[in-house]
Every structure is written in C-alpha cells, then in structure tokens.
Design a protein around this motif. Sequence first.
Motif, short mmCIF file in Angstrom:
data_model
loop_
_atom_site.label_atom_id
_atom_site.label_comp_id
_atom_site.label_asym_id
_atom_site.label_seq_id
_atom_site.Cartn_x
_atom_site.Cartn_y
_atom_site.Cartn_z
N PHE A 484 0.80 -1.22 0.00
CA PHE A 484 0.00 0.00 0.00
C PHE A 484 0.84 1.28 0.00
O PHE A 484 0.29 2.37 0.07
N VAL A 485 2.16 1.15 -0.10
CA VAL A 485 3.00 2.35 -0.02
C VAL A 485 2.70 3.33 -1.15
O VAL A 485 2.58 4.54 -0.89
N PRO A 486 2.60 2.90 -2.43
CA PRO A 486 2.26 3.88 -3.49
C PRO A 486 0.94 4.59 -3.24
O PRO A 486 0.84 5.82 -3.40
N LEU A 487 -0.09 3.82 -2.82
CA LEU A 487 -1.38 4.44 -2.54
C LEU A 487 -1.29 5.33 -1.32
O LEU A 487 -1.89 6.42 -1.28
N GLN A 488 -0.53 4.90 -0.33
CA GLN A 488 -0.34 5.72 0.87
C GLN A 488 0.31 7.05 0.53
O GLN A 488 -0.13 8.11 1.01
N SER A 489 1.33 7.02 -0.31
CA SER A 489 2.00 8.26 -0.72
C SER A 489 1.04 9.19 -1.45
O SER A 489 1.01 10.40 -1.17
N MET A 490 0.26 8.63 -2.37
CA MET A 490 -0.68 9.45 -3.13
C MET A 490 -1.71 10.10 -2.23
O MET A 490 -2.00 11.30 -2.34
N LEU A 491 -2.27 9.32 -1.29
CA LEU A 491 -3.33 9.85 -0.44
C LEU A 491 -2.80 10.90 0.53
O LEU A 491 -3.46 11.91 0.79
N ILE A 492 -1.61 10.68 1.08
CA ILE A 492 -1.03 11.67 1.99
C ILE A 492 -0.75 12.97 1.26
O ILE A 492 -1.08 14.07 1.74
N GLN A 493 -0.16 12.88 0.07
CA GLN A 493 0.12 14.08 -0.70
C GLN A 493 -1.17 14.79 -1.10
O GLN A 493 -1.27 16.02 -1.04
N ALA A 494 -2.16 13.99 -1.53
CA ALA A 494 -3.43 14.58 -1.96
C ALA A 494 -4.13 15.27 -0.79
O ALA A 494 -4.70 16.36 -0.95
N PHE A 495 -4.06 14.67 0.39
CA PHE A 495 -4.73 15.25 1.55
C PHE A 495 -4.04 16.54 2.00
O PHE A 495 -4.68 17.59 2.19
N CYS A 496 -2.70 16.49 2.15
CA CYS A 496 -1.98 17.66 2.67
C CYS A 496 -1.99 18.81 1.67
O CYS A 496 -2.38 19.94 2.01
N PHE A 497 -1.58 18.54 0.43
CA PHE A 497 -1.55 19.61 -0.56
C PHE A 497 -2.96 19.99 -1.00
O PHE A 497 -3.21 21.15 -1.36
N GLY A 498 -3.88 19.00 -1.00
CA GLY A 498 -5.27 19.33 -1.34
C GLY A 498 -5.86 20.31 -0.35
O GLY A 498 -6.57 21.25 -0.73
N LEU A 499 -5.56 20.12 0.93
CA LEU A 499 -6.04 21.05 1.95
C LEU A 499 -5.41 22.42 1.76
O LEU A 499 -6.08 23.45 1.88
N PHE A 500 -4.12 22.45 1.42
CA PHE A 500 -3.41 23.72 1.19
C PHE A 500 -4.01 24.46 -0.01
O PHE A 500 -4.26 25.68 0.04
N ILE A 501 -4.26 23.73 -1.09
CA ILE A 501 -4.84 24.34 -2.29
C ILE A 501 -6.26 24.83 -2.00
O ILE A 501 -6.68 25.90 -2.46
N PHE A 502 -7.01 24.06 -1.23
CA PHE A 502 -8.38 24.47 -0.89
C PHE A 502 -8.38 25.77 -0.09
O PHE A 502 -9.22 26.66 -0.33
N VAL A 503 -7.45 25.90 0.86
CA VAL A 503 -7.36 27.12 1.66
C VAL A 503 -7.05 28.31 0.76
O VAL A 503 -7.65 29.39 0.89
N LEU A 504 -6.11 28.13 -0.17
CA LEU A 504 -5.79 29.22 -1.09
C LEU A 504 -6.97 29.54 -2.00
O LEU A 504 -7.20 30.71 -2.36
N TRP A 505 -7.72 28.51 -2.39
CA TRP A 505 -8.85 28.71 -3.31
C TRP A 505 -9.93 29.59 -2.67
O TRP A 505 -10.50 30.46 -3.33
N VAL A 506 -10.21 29.36 -1.40
CA VAL A 506 -11.29 30.10 -0.73
C VAL A 506 -10.78 31.37 -0.04
O VAL A 506 -11.58 32.14 0.51
#
Length: 546
Positions: A484-506
């Motif tokens: 699950f390491v590849p999926l784990q990496s994708m989800l962690i990056q998506a969650f952390c940077f996704g939250l950062f991008i969402f904050v900038l978006w709003v």
Amino acid sequence: MNKTLLLSKVMMKMHFSWSTKSDGQKAGTFLVGALFIPLLLMWFWFLDSIIGGLYQVLSPAGLSPMILAISLIMVSIVLLFTSLPSILTSFFFSEDIETYIPLPMHPYQIIFGKSIGPLVTVYGFALFGLGPVFLLYGMYASASIGYFFTAIGTLLLFPIVPYVVAGLLMMVVMRYANISKNKDRTKVIAGIFSLIFIIGINIVIRLNQDPENVSKDVGQWLTNQEHTIWNTTKFIPNAFLATEGLNGQLPAWQSLLAFIGFVAFTIISAGVFLFAGQKLYYHGVRGVSGGGKGKKAVDLQRNNKTRKPFWSYTWKEIKIVFRTPSFFINCVIQNLFAPIFLAIMLFLDNGIGELTGEIGSVDGKYIILGMVGFTLFILGTNPTSTTAISREGRSWFTNLYMPIKPSTILFSKALAAFFIQGISLIILFFLFAFVIHIPLVHIILWVLLALGISWFSNLFGVYLDAKQPKLEWSDEQQVFKARFVPLQSMLIQAFCFGLFIFVLWVAPFKGTPITATLLFAGIGAAIYITQRLLYHVAINDFHKIQ
C-alpha cells in the motif's frame, strides 16, 4: 486435498503475511484504509446518480433488472481483461516457479495456490464495481432480505468465471504459441493491451458528461433495446443466471433455481479450469526460464566511461526501469494514462473549445491552483519513487557494501524517478500550452511549480519506501500490487496539498503573483522537510533497511 490446502496456505502467507511487516508498515496500511474512505464515498455517490436515473426510466416498463444485467456484463469484461497480465505473471513469469515445479505436487495443485494473488485483485475490482450496484439497486427496488443474501452469494462467486476464462486463455496460448522465449516482450504487450482497454472503456462511457444526463440517455436507449440486451446476456451464462437469481420480479422458485444454476455453473467452470491446468500447465511453463536474447559483442573499453557515483547510480536506475517489463509498465506506461485521459476528456464534445474560451475570463489564481492540483494528482499516482528500494529485492544488500554514500544512493533513486516523471510533465506542457492555450506567464510559473512538486513527490516516495520496504518478493508485480505504499504516498500528498490548495482557493484574495508566491513557499517548505527526513534515513536507518 491436504497438500493442496497446505501449498495454498504457504503461498498465501508469502503474499499477505503480516509477521514480516514492521509497525510502521502496519500503521501505513491502516492509514491508507482511512484515507481511502472518502474516495469510496465519492464513487458511491457517482453510482447513486447513475443507478437512480436508470431506475426511474426503466422501472415503469418493468425493465429495472437490466441495471443488474448491464453491470454484471461490464464487470465480467473488466475482470477478464484485468486478469490476463496478473495470471500471465503469476503462473508463468514469477521467480518462484522453478521452486514449486520439483515438488511432489500435481499441476492443478500449483495452479490452485498460484491463483491466490491474482484472485485478490479480481475480487477487489468486483467488490468495487458490483458491491455498490447491488446495494443501491436493492434500496431503490425496496428488495427483500432474500435479495441481499443472494447478492452476497453472487458477489462471492461471480469473479471466478471471468478469472477462469482468462486463465484458460493464457494456458492455451502459453502451451501452443511458445511465447515463453519472449517473455519480456509478452509482459509489455499484455500490460499495454490492458491499459488500452481501460482507456477505451473511458472513451465509451464519456466520463466528462453529467451522470444524471448519461443515465437518462442510457435508460431511454435500453428501453428500446430490451431484447438485444437480454440476448447478449444469455451469451454470458454466469451474468444471465446471476441476473435471474437477483430478479425480484420473477417467482421466488424461479429466482432460487437460477441462483442454484449459477452456483453449479461456477463450480463446473472451476473444475474445468483445474482439469485443463493439469493437462496444459507444465507444457506452457516449460522453458520459461529461457530468453530470446541474442548474443551481442560488447566493447568494454569503449563503454568504460568515467562518471561521478551520483550520476552513474541514477543512470543505472533509469536503465533498470526501462529494461524490466513489469517496472516499465507500472512506472512508465501507466504514467502516461492520466495525461492521455485528460486529452480524451478535452477532445470529447468540443471540451477544448469550451475550456479555451473560458480561460480568458478566469482569474489567474484559479488557473494556477487548478493546474497545480491536477499535476499533483498525476505525479502522486506514479509508483517509481515509492518502489525505488523495493525493486531491488534480495539484491538490496549489495548497496550496503558499495563504496557509495547512503545519501548518494537514496537521492539518486529520487532523481531517476524525477526524470521518469518528466515524461508526464512534457505531455501536460503540450496540453496546457498548445491545446488549452494557457497564457504564457501561467505556463512558466506552472513549469517551475511542477518541477518542485515532482522533486518533493519523489523524495517523499523514496522516504516512505525506505521506511516500509518489500524486499522479499518472488514476482515483480508484488512490488506494486501487494503493498500500500504507493497508494499511501498518493493519499497523503493529496490530503496535505489538497487542503493547502483548498485554503488558497477560498482565501479572500485574487491575482497570480500572491498565489504563486504562497505556492512556491509551501512547496519549498515541503521539499526542505522531506530532504531532511531522507538525510535522516541515510544517516541512521540505511543499514536497517531489510
């Protein structure tokens, strides 16, 4: 029978045993499960829109069971084609084949045990595709408790027949086509064929349309194609019998009889598969260790170039990825899927013209954030860095004795993955610059940000692989599919940077300069943190990797 179960138990432990996993690997697995829940909810919502619209159109005419029929047919086709490369690798090209052949076992017993790995993948697809459909259909149809018990039984047995068909096809091909001498080329062809099939499915269903509109259009078409659909279903016996068994509009005795027929057909199919394996398997696996490579003279003096260890190791990593079929398919070919999928979505229904026309009226802030978000998703799904150490397998110990610094080895692996990811970035660059016609200033900023994101993503992937390596594998596919390491990496990056991008978006500001500045600051901080983490591994944990 006892030998068969014992061999299957041993193979299952080799694939899925937790005894060799560290606490970090176990924690990572649970983290992936937790982060995967939102994706499942989104998939459930998408299917709810489709099935709800279809049920409203088909139910008045008494054709609602066609939802089940179509779902079973589509999943059968998907399971058939996704099983081919897994069966080919597990049955014929895995490194442990020669270990099992001398054992006092019948071919059917080895086949039974070797089916465990591919079947897990097949059941995963079936559960993901059919589970929500059965549940949603039962809810819309106000089905009885008997329907749900039948649905559970169908879900447990249905994947077996498509898997059996794929297995029979591979055994016949390997028996008579003698492609084992070109096994590397065969792996690449099988992987590319599966990806082409998946892309074709996406083109057909046209995911860029609104789900409710699609369901209404499809529902109207199905209403006029009732006899064609049912006749097509009858050519796939397991789908037809499963549909009849789940059809609440039939008398109870008739549905029960159909379900019993479905169970019997599945058991007979499995028996035929094992019988055919007893006759064909050893013939197909014979000579599998041979290769078709011709002899080639090598001028050692000419090839003896002097490079620094860092660049030599980086070049070595790139060559291994491109020369090993399984690594090439998963790290390079699949890396092209997301950009190609984006291009397909843009070309369908004049999506390019609509998007290009709207670009001029959109604030630069949202253009940059949208491009960065999509780039992050594409780069995060690439497993090149998250398998950088695991790809070494049992030969990893040689790195412990090489006169190279641990940091040189780890950062060389990250740089090799960075160069391979550059293929996706080049495709995205042409799409953004020459197809969508993004303004030049945004293209330049995106290139710089994308390079930073790629470097961070690869550093983080190598770090996770160093903390949770899988070096004991007998099949190259286990590096990608049994962890699950590849999926784990994708989800962690998506969650952390996704939250950062969402904050900038709003955030209550607009404009390209401030948005780009904050993105550069965030990516720079992420790179600094991951580089320090990787240096920590090189100094303290490198010799503990096992």
